[in-house]
Design an enzyme around this catalytic site. Structure first.
Site, short mmCIF file in Angstrom:
data_model
loop_
_atom_site.label_atom_id
_atom_site.label_comp_id
_atom_site.label_asym_id
_atom_site.label_seq_id
_atom_site.Cartn_x
_atom_site.Cartn_y
_atom_site.Cartn_z
N ILE A 29 35.68 14.32 -8.31
CA ILE A 29 34.77 13.51 -9.11
C ILE A 29 33.74 14.37 -9.85
O ILE A 29 33.57 14.22 -11.06
CB ILE A 29 34.10 12.43 -8.24
CG1 ILE A 29 35.14 11.36 -7.85
CG2 ILE A 29 32.92 11.78 -8.98
CD1 ILE A 29 34.66 10.38 -6.80
N ASP A 38 28.97 24.19 -3.44
CA ASP A 38 30.13 23.76 -2.66
C ASP A 38 30.74 25.00 -2.02
O ASP A 38 31.42 25.78 -2.69
CB ASP A 38 31.17 23.05 -3.51
CG ASP A 38 32.20 22.30 -2.66
OD1 ASP A 38 32.62 22.86 -1.62
OD2 ASP A 38 32.59 21.17 -3.02
N ALA A 79 27.56 8.94 -3.92
CA ALA A 79 28.45 9.32 -2.82
C ALA A 79 28.25 8.41 -1.62
O ALA A 79 28.83 7.32 -1.55
CB ALA A 79 28.24 10.79 -2.47
N ARG A 80 27.41 8.84 -0.68
CA ARG A 80 27.06 8.04 0.50
C ARG A 80 25.56 8.16 0.73
O ARG A 80 24.99 9.25 0.64
CB ARG A 80 27.83 8.52 1.74
CG ARG A 80 29.31 8.17 1.74
CD ARG A 80 29.56 6.68 1.86
NE ARG A 80 30.97 6.33 1.96
CZ ARG A 80 31.77 6.09 0.92
NH1 ARG A 80 31.28 6.18 -0.31
NH2 ARG A 80 33.03 5.77 1.11
N ASP A 86 23.11 4.69 -6.26
CA ASP A 86 24.12 3.64 -6.12
C ASP A 86 24.37 3.33 -4.66
O ASP A 86 25.00 2.32 -4.34
CB ASP A 86 25.43 4.07 -6.79
CG ASP A 86 26.49 2.98 -6.77
OD1 ASP A 86 26.19 1.87 -7.25
OD2 ASP A 86 27.59 3.23 -6.26
N GLU A 115 22.87 -0.53 3.80
CA GLU A 115 23.35 -1.42 2.74
C GLU A 115 23.78 -2.75 3.34
O GLU A 115 24.45 -2.76 4.38
CB GLU A 115 24.52 -0.76 2.00
CG GLU A 115 24.15 0.55 1.32
CD GLU A 115 25.33 1.25 0.67
OE1 GLU A 115 26.44 0.67 0.64
OE2 GLU A 115 25.16 2.38 0.19
N HIS A 158 26.07 -0.14 -4.74
CA HIS A 158 27.31 0.54 -4.36
C HIS A 158 28.46 0.07 -5.25
O HIS A 158 29.48 -0.43 -4.79
CB HIS A 158 27.63 0.27 -2.88
CG HIS A 158 28.53 1.32 -2.29
ND1 HIS A 158 28.42 1.73 -0.98
CD2 HIS A 158 29.55 2.03 -2.80
CE1 HIS A 158 29.36 2.64 -0.72
NE2 HIS A 158 30.05 2.84 -1.82
#
Length: 331
Positions: free
Chosen positions: A156, A175, A235-236, A260, A265, A284
Site C-alpha cells: 500500500i 521499514d 492502518a490500525r 481512519d 472502534e 475505518h
C-alpha cells in the site's frame, strides 16, 4: 445435512452473493452470526468446519474450542483478531487477503493528506457555519516540495508513493524489512523511525498490528516531529499511542492528525479527538469501494473453498502448518 458448515462470525455486510457463488459447487451450509465476544464465538461456531471472520475475537479460548475447524479466513489484510500460534498448534489454516484494496487505502491516505494540507474539512465546516474567510485556514503551506514519511513500506505505501510523487512530494520511509535497493527503485530513501519523524511534513502509517508495532508511534516520536507536521493513519489504531497523540496535539508539538482508525472502534463519545478542529476522523473506511468489497468477499471465500477441496489457499498466513497438513499446493 450439508457436508460442511461455514460460519460468518460477524460482519458489516448486507449481501453475501460472492461467498454463495464461490461455495455453489461445494456442499456447504453457510451460517451468519454477529458474535462480539469469545463466548459468543464458542457458542455459535464450536462445530464449524470453517470460519469467515471480520472483527470477532478468535483468541486462545476460541481456537481451543473449535472441534472441527479446518480454516479461518479473515475478511481483510490484517489477522490480529486471530491467535495464529494456537491455530498452528491445532493445525488450523489461517488466511487473509493481501491485495484487495491497495488503491483504495493509498487513495484514502492521499485524500487525508490533501485534506490536511489544504484544510478543506475545516473550511467546509466554517462556511456551513456562516464564516466566509480563507484566513481561517492559516497558516497553509505549499504541498510541492514537502516530505512524506511512510511508516511501513509494503504494497500500500509503495502504491501511495507514486501518487504522492505526482504531487511533487519527496518520499522517505521506515521499514527494516525492505531492501534499500527496492526502495531506491521507487525513489524512496529508507531511514530510521525517528529520522523519518524528524524530517517529515506528513507521516502516513502503514504497519500491520502486532506485538512489535503496537504503540510504536508514541511520545518520543511525536517529540521528534515538526510542529507543522500532520500524522495520517489508515492502518490500525493501536499502532499509534492515542493518549500520546492527544497530548502532542494539545501541546502543539504537531499540527494535526487524520485518522481512519482508532484504538477503540467505534470512537468513544468522550474521546478528546472529537473536539479538535485540527483532527480529521473517518470510520475505518479506507479499504472500502464496491469493487474492493466484492473482491475481498470472493477471495476470502475462495481461501475456505481451497482448504475444503484439499488445497492450501493462495493467501496463507501461517505457513508453519504446511508440514503438518496433507493439503496440496495449488498456486
Amino acid at each position: 445435512m450439508a457436508k460442511y458448515k461455514v460460519v460468518v462470525t460477524d460482519s458489516e455486510y448486507t449481501s453475501f452473493e460472492p461467498e454463495k457463488d464461490v461455495f455453489s459447487d461445494l456442499d456447504v451450509e453457510l451460517v451468519f452470526e454477529q458474535c462480539r465476544t469469545e463466548e459468543e464465538v464458542i457458542e455459535k461456531c464450536r462445530d464449524a468446519d470453517a470460519l469467515l471472520n471480520q472483527y470477532a475475537p478468535l483468541g486462545t479460548k476460541v481456537i481451543e474450542a473449535l472441534d472441527n475447524c479446518k480454516v479461518i479466513a479473515r475478511y481483510g489484510v490484517g489477522f490480529n483478531t486471530v491467535d495464529v500460534a494456537k491455530a498452528n498448534e491445532k493445525g488450523i489454516v489461517v488466511s487473509n487477503v493481501t491485495d484487495y484494496c491497495l488503491d483504495e487505502v493509498a487513495d484514502h491516505a492521499m485524500a487525508l493528506l490533501l485534506a490536511s494540507a489544504r484544510k478543506t474539512v475545516l473550511l467546509n465546516q466554517n462556511v456551513k457555519a456562516g464564516e466566509w474567510d480563507f484566513n481561517a485556514a492559516a497558516p497553509m503551506y505549499r504541498l510541492r516540495g514537502s516530505t512524506l514519511g511512510l511508516i511501513g513500506f509494503g504494497n500500500i505505501p509503495q502504491n501511495l508513493t507514486k501518487k504522492a510523487q505526482a504531487f511533487g512530494l519527496r518520499v522517505i520511509a521506515f521499514d527494516p524489512f525492505v531492501p534499500e535497493e527496492m526502495a531506491g527503485e521507487l525513489g524512496v530513501e529508507l531511514l530510521e523511525l525517528n529520522e523519518v519523524c524528524r524530517e517529515s511534513d506528513y507521516i502516513s502509517v502503514h504497519l500491520p498490528l502486532n506485538a512489535r508495532t503496537e504503540k510504536i508511534i508514541s511520545k518520543d516520536q511525536f517529540a521528534a516531529m515538526k510542529e507543522t507536521a500532520c500524522i495520517i493513519n489508515t492502518a490500525r489504531g493501536p499502532i499509534i499511542d492515542e493518549q500520546a497523540l492527544i497530548d502532542a496535539l494539545r501541546k502543539k508539538e504537531i499540527a494535526g492528525a487524520a485518522l481512519d482508525v482508532l484504538e477503540k472502534e467505534p470512537v468513544e463519545k468522550n474521546n478528546p479527538l472529537l473536539t479538535m478542529d485540527q483532527v480529521i476522523l473517518n470510520p475505518h473506511a479506507a479499504f472500502y469501494s464496491v469493487e474492493a468489497e466484492q473482491e475481498l468477499k470472493r477471495k476470502s471465500a475462495q481461501n475456505i473453498a481451497d482448504v475444503l477441496n484439499g488445497f492450501f489457499p493462495k493467501y496463507l498466513v501461517n505457513r508453519e502448518v504446511e508440514d503438518r497438513l496433507s493439503l496440496e499446493t495449488k498456486y
